[in-house]
Each structure stands twice: as C-alpha cells, then as structure tokens.
Design an enzyme around this catalytic site. Structure first.
Site, PDB file in Angstrom:
ATOM      1  N   GLU A 238       0.989  -3.789  -5.327  1.00  0.00           N
ATOM      2  CA  GLU A 238       1.546  -3.414  -4.011  1.00  0.00           C
ATOM      3  C   GLU A 238       1.174  -1.954  -3.795  1.00  0.00           C
ATOM      4  O   GLU A 238       1.813  -1.065  -4.346  1.00  0.00           O
ATOM      5  CB  GLU A 238       3.073  -3.587  -4.010  1.00  0.00           C
ATOM      6  CG  GLU A 238       3.545  -5.004  -4.200  1.00  0.00           C
ATOM      7  CD  GLU A 238       3.307  -5.885  -2.991  1.00  0.00           C
ATOM      8  OE1 GLU A 238       2.916  -5.365  -1.928  1.00  0.00           O
ATOM      9  OE2 GLU A 238       3.474  -7.102  -3.117  1.00  0.00           O
TER      10      GLU A 238
ATOM     11  N   CYS B 147       5.199   2.909   2.332  1.00  0.00           N
ATOM     12  CA  CYS B 147       3.867   2.298   2.309  1.00  0.00           C
ATOM     13  C   CYS B 147       3.529   1.657   3.653  1.00  0.00           C
ATOM     14  O   CYS B 147       2.397   1.702   4.106  1.00  0.00           O
ATOM     15  CB  CYS B 147       3.771   1.283   1.186  1.00  0.00           C
ATOM     16  SG  CYS B 147       5.115   0.097   1.179  1.00  0.00           S
TER      17      CYS B 147
END
Ligand code: NAP
Length: 455
Positions: free
Chosen positions: A230, A264
C-alpha cells in the site's frame, strides 16, 4: 535506527525505546510460529479469535481519550483527527469480528472430479512494515484480519511513533491475544530482511513510500513470499464544468489538508475544467488562507504541524524545486514556525517539472486547468501512481464513464475519498498491489486450500 517520540508540536523528545536484539527477534518468531501451529489458529477456533477482536474494540472505545492523546503526541495530528482514527480502529475490529466467519466460510466448487471444497487456512507469520501517518489505524487494518484468519503478526512500525507501536501490542495483549499472536518490533532494516527471509514468515505487508515498498517487495520476491504493498499516491481531484463548485472546493480543501496533508489518498492534483477554474481557485485559496495553525490538542486548531522537522524540510525542498522549474505560487509558501507548513497552491506545472510526477506529503496542492474530459483522463493517467481519484460532476453517468477510464484502484464521485472497513482499499501502478479491508483484505494472507473427494 532510533525508536523515539519527538512531539511534532513542541519539538521535545518524549520517549526513546531500546531496539530488540536478534535473540529477542528469534524468541518472537518462535512464539509466533508456535501459536500458528497450535489449536488457536485452526479454522474451527475462529470464535476465540473473534472474541478477542470484539474485546479489542471495547477496550479502545473505553480508553479512547488516552489513546487519542498518544496518537497526537506521537505524530502531531489534531486531537479530533486522533479520535476519528480510534473510531476507525474500533469499526474495523468489530467489522471482522462480525464478518470474518462468513468471509472464510468454505466454498463448494462444482466440478467433474468429485466433491470439491475451497477452505481458508492461515499461512504462518505475517510480517508488516507500517507508516506513522495513521499510527494505530494502519496497524489494525493489517493485523485484525490476519489474526481473524489465524495468522500470527509481527509489525515494524515507523521509528517516530514508538508509543503507538508499543500501545498496539499492549492493547492486543489486554484483549486476550495469546503470546506470539501480535508482536511489535523495534528493529533495523537489516533485521527486517532476515525476518522476511525466515521460513516461518509467509506473508509480507508494507504501507509506506514507493522507496520502502520497492525495497521490501524485492526482499519478499526474492524469498517468494506473498506480499501486499500500500504505497504512495498523487491522486487527481477532478472538477468538471457542471460540478457544484462550492461542494467541490470544500472537498478539495479538506481532502488536501486533513492530517496536515499527510494522507496517501489526499487530493494532491486538482484537475479543473476551464469554465469553473477561476471560481474554484478563488474558493480554495480563500479557505487555505483561513487555516489556523496551532497546538493540535487545541480544538481551535484547523491545521496540525507536519510529523517531523525532516518531513517539513523535505516538503520545502520539493516546493522550492517546483518553483525553480517554473511553478507559480497562487497562495502559501510563507515562513511558518516549528513543523508547520502554510497551505500552498501551485500551478503552471509543466511535465518537465519534478513536481508533476512527485507525491507531496503535506499541505501543498497542484492546480491544472483543462479543456475537456479527454484531457482529464490524459492528465490523470500520466502518473506513476494510481490510488484514489475523485470526480465532481452534476452528471453522474459522465463521471462514471470517466471513472472507468482513470487508472486508479478507487474512484469517488461527488465526495472526498475515505476508507471504511466494508470497502476494499488499494491501488495500481506504483501505488502498490493487493487490497486491504473488506472480504478481499482477509483473503490476502490465507491458504485457499482445495480438498477434492473422489467417488
Ligand atoms: P516510509 O518512509 O516508506 O516509511 C514507512 C515504513 O517503512 C516505516 O516503518 C519505515 O521505517 C519503513 N521503511 C522505510 N524504508 C525502509 C526500508 N528500506 N526497508 C524496510 N523498511 C523501511 O513512508 P513514510 O514517509 O513514513 O509514509 C508516507 C508514505 O506512505 C507516503 O508515500 C504515503 O502515500 C504512503 N502511505 C500509503 C498508504 C496506502 O495505504 N496506500 C497509507 C499511508 C501512507 P522508519 O520509520 O524506521 O524509516
């Protein structure tokens, strides 16, 4: 590697933790593997594991005030954001406590060979490397489904949030997870390499930057370990010419400034159609200028400091390079005390500008003005990353058709991006691979074992 909390608001060192030795790591591996081989990890004993997850949720809920303060002191986010993070952890724990059995229910497969069934079994120890930006949530997202499935978990957390790292281990212990089920590691990168190489470890998960992902994925690949990554994002926030501009501008601001811009999936590139660009820019710059920087424990603060002096330095360097390469500053880039960074909007970013392809991990947004829908797609996909795009438009069919053309793992239409337990989370390209949360997350680290009974 020093595991140390330096309060990002005060700059004071709060606590330093000693590193784990190789002997300690060996004990942790032994305990984790022994638990995986015990009755605890068997599918039929899932109930005991899920009881622990329910207890974890209860404990976190009861102790939320104390936990939220630890998050804020460790990495600097606003206290309200820390509370929201604790709530997300509680939700994820309860979600898997409620749904794991259904997700891992053996599945019959009609076929000509005989009676066939796919069962879901644990694989061993899952080694995870996690970042500081959501210092408990990131741990819960990986550990809770892995434990529900019967795996043991070892986590190397970011070195600037050791209080959260230790707290998570203590919380799992208090929730009743047996010795070896969840272990926090204060270790070096070299030790991580050795742990990944160990046969008792069969899963590797990393959330973090492209550089860390590339290094850890390489080590996992070399040892043929299943991995999920991720990683970063440089996501587009698209505003079409028919969008509700006030709603879009509000989402653009919160999507860029939440967690001081250190997310993110933050809205890092605004891609706005010409007809509405002026109004959108006016609303966003006004909102950026109104932000109140201050003590993250103070309710009046709307923008927290960055997580560290190093993070601020890096962001300023990126911005300086962008400006030197021709970017125009529409607002921000003013001096700020300590680790604070003024919300900044830049535009006129050519493809040769390093900012065009880089992720800015802080309150700096980029503005691109485009003529039509094809240009939106071209700009969105001219990126190394592909995590979570956003599209604002009054015409949902038009937005959905663009969503289908954008190379990201997630697209949100007429709302900010968000993450909740029932929805799969993850990206494509250099944003990584694999999915967390939902039914998909729990199936990343299981042996999907086929058993066929002949006639
Ligand atoms: P980072 O520097 O990559 O750190 C993340 C973790 O990786 C930390 O525990 C770090 O340890 C460790 N690490 C770094 N280099 C390593 C290496 N060579 N070998 C082994 N471990 C290594 O990332 P960050 O700057 O803290 O976090 C921000 C990044 O994470 C951004 O790019 C953001 O977009 C991404 N992120 C992605 C997601 C997602 O779900 N896609 C979620 C959150 C954040 P140390 O702290 O000890 O250096």
């Amino acid at each position: 590697m020093t595991y140390q909390t330096i309060n990002p608001y005060t700059g004071k060192t709060v606590k330093t933790f000693p590193n784990h030795t190789d002997q300690e790591v060996e004990q942790f591996l032994t305990a984790g593997y022994a638990l995986y081989q015990s009755d605890w990890a068997r599918p039929e004993n899932m109930g005991a594991r899920l009881d622990c997850l329910n207890r974890l949720a209860e404990i976190m809920e009861t102790r939320k005030d104390e936990i939220a303060r630890i998050i804020t002191v460790d990495m600097g986010k606003r206290l309200a954001e820390s509370y929201s993070e604790v709530t997300s952890c509680v939700d994820i724990s309860r979600y898997y406590a409620e749904h794991a059995a259904e997700f891992l229910q053996p599945k019959p497969y009609p076929n000509p060979l005989g009676q066939a069934q796919l069962g879901y079994y644990p694989i061993g120890i899952v080694m995870a490397v996690e970042p500081w930006n959501f210092p408990l949530y990131q741990l819960v997202r990986v550990a809770v489904p892995a434990i529900a499935a019967g795996n043991s978990v070892m986590i190397k957390h970011a070195s600037n949030v050791p209080q959260c790292a230790q707290l998570m281990e203590d919380l799992f212990k208090e929730a009743g997870i047996p010795e070896g089920g969840y272990r926090n590691l204060f270790v070096s990168f070299e030790q991580i390499g050795k742990i990944i190489a160990d046969d008792r470890v069969q899963g590797v998960a990393l959330t973090g930057s492209e550089g860390a992902g590339s290094s850890v994925a390489e080590q996992a690949g070399a040892k043929l370990k299943k991995a999920t990554m991720e990683l970063g994002g440089n996501d587009v926030f698209v505003v079409l010419d028919d969008a509700d501009i006030h709603k879009a501008a509000q989402a653009a601001v919160s999507g860029r400034l939440a967690n001081a811009g250190q997310v993110c999936t933050a809205s890092k590139r605004y891609v706005v159609q010409k007809k509405v660009a002026e109004e959108f820019t006016r609303l966003v710059t006004e909102a950026f200028k109104q932000q109140v920087m201050g003590d993250p424990l103070d309710e009046a603060t709307t923008l927290a400091p960055l997580s560290s002096a190093g993070a601020k330095k890096h962001l300023q360097e990126q911005l300086d390079k962008a400006i030197a390469a021709g970017a125009k500053v529409l607002c921000g880039n003013q001096p700020a005390e300590g680790n604070f960074f003024t919300p900044t909007l830049i535009t006129q970013i050519g493809r040769n500008n390093p900012a065009y392809f880089e992720e800015f991990f802080g309150p700096v947004a980029q503005l691109y003005v485009v003529d039509n829908d094809d240009e939106v797609v071209k700009l969105a996909n001219d990126s190394h990353y592909g995590l979570a795009g956003i599209i604002f438009s009054a015409d949902v069919a038009r937005a959905k058709s663009l969503a289908a053309r954008i190379e990201t793992g997630m697209v949100f239409i007429n709302r900010s991006s968000d993450s909740v337990a029932p929805l799969p989370f993850g990206g494509v390209k250099r944003s990584g691979f694999g999915r967390e949360l939902s039914d998909l997350g729990i199936k990343e680290f299981v042996n999907q074992k086929l058993v066929v009974v002949g006639d």
